[in-house]
Design a protein around this motif. Structure first.
Motif, PDB file in Angstrom:
ATOM      1  N   THR A  61       8.195  -6.530   1.108  1.00 28.64           N
ATOM      2  CA  THR A  61       7.246  -7.225   0.232  1.00 28.64           C
ATOM      3  C   THR A  61       7.565  -6.982  -1.239  1.00 28.64           C
ATOM      4  OG1 THR A  61       5.689  -5.364   0.133  1.00 28.64           O
ATOM      5  CG2 THR A  61       5.415  -6.945   1.956  1.00 28.64           C
ATOM      6  N   GLY A  64       5.739  -3.914  -2.688  1.00 26.17           N
ATOM      7  CA  GLY A  64       6.363  -2.665  -2.266  1.00 26.17           C
ATOM      8  C   GLY A  64       7.638  -2.365  -3.026  1.00 26.17           C
ATOM      9  N   LYS A  67       6.858  -1.483  -6.664  1.00 30.74           N
ATOM     10  CA  LYS A  67       6.359  -0.109  -6.766  1.00 30.74           C
ATOM     11  C   LYS A  67       7.521   0.885  -6.708  1.00 30.74           C
ATOM     12  CE  LYS A  67       2.844   2.921  -4.769  1.00 30.74           C
ATOM     13  NZ  LYS A  67       3.402   4.116  -4.206  1.00 30.74           N
ATOM     14  N   ILE A 152      12.190   2.092   2.548  1.00 30.59           N
ATOM     15  CA  ILE A 152      11.411   1.043   3.211  1.00 30.59           C
ATOM     16  C   ILE A 152      11.539   1.173   4.730  1.00 30.59           C
ATOM     17  CG2 ILE A 152      11.285  -1.463   3.612  1.00 30.59           C
ATOM     18  CD1 ILE A 152      12.124  -1.759   0.596  1.00 30.59           C
ATOM     19  N   SER A 155       9.779   4.409   6.043  1.00 35.56           N
ATOM     20  CA  SER A 155       8.322   4.238   5.992  1.00 35.56           C
ATOM     21  C   SER A 155       7.836   3.402   7.163  1.00 35.56           C
ATOM     22  CB  SER A 155       7.903   3.572   4.680  1.00 35.56           C
ATOM     23  OG  SER A 155       8.188   4.399   3.589  1.00 35.56           O
TER      24      SER A 155
END
Length: 188
Positions: A61, A64, A67, A152, A155
């Motif tokens: 995304t 994401g 960030k 990513i 996670s």
């Protein structure tokens, strides 16, 4: 006055002292390649479908990625791609859509560019004799973008494992809110 020594000090090999930079690099490289193993995926038996729920596809995304890029530490070393974190952080808003597309395409196709697979390998001495090649574990410095995609993926993997209670409660390493300290308390 003695000047500080930079780089790798003299190494001992087969009773000889190695001082030449290229010979030291070759010696370290030979040692590093000797301790790595290649996995033979053909030897993994097929046991049929797993009894656990399959992991959903990872969806990258923009919020994401933005960030991740916005929170990059700017004092980190530059990887082999020569893209500094300060640049990625500075232009995060502008490049996020491109990075999202790049990461998602990589995950969808299972292809990651060879240039981003490269690493600068640095020998960092651990305890013991600095003349012993075995006391220099290889530390790999990869590109910042590689680390972002890795973050990513990890996670998503951990979220799937946690939400489906796949990990044993005795697993403390590499888990949020758990550590070797919490592991010690779990067994008291």
């Amino acid at each position: 006055m003695e000047l500080p020594q930079y780089g790798i000090p003299s190494l001992k090999h087969e009773g000889k002292t190695i001082t030449d930079a290229k010979l030291k690099a070759d010696l370290l490289n030979n040692y590093f390649t000797s301790v790595f193993t290649l996995n033979n995926h053909k030897s993994i038996p097929d046991k049929g479908p797993p009894p656990l729920p399959p992991m959903p596809c990872i969806v990258v995304t923009a919020p994401g990625v933005l960030k991740l890029l916005s929170e990059l530490k700017t004092r980190k070393a530059i990887g082999p791609d020569k893209i500094p974190s300060v640049l990625l952080k500075t232009v995060a808003n502008e490049i996020t859509p491109v990075i999202v597309s790049f990461f998602q395409q990589s995950l969808n196709t299972g292809i990651f560019p060879d240039k981003l697979k490269k690493a600068n390998v640095t020998p960092i001495p651990k305890k013991g004799s600095k003349a012993d090649v075995k006391n220099y574990p290889p530390i790999s410095l990869t590109s910042i973008l590689s680390k972002c995609l890795e973050h990513i993926m990890v996670s998503n993997f951990m979220s799937h494992l946690e939400s489906n209670s796949i990990l044993t409660p005795y697993q403390h390493g590499f888990r949020k809110h758990r550590s070797t300290v919490t592991q010690r308390f779990a067994y008291m």
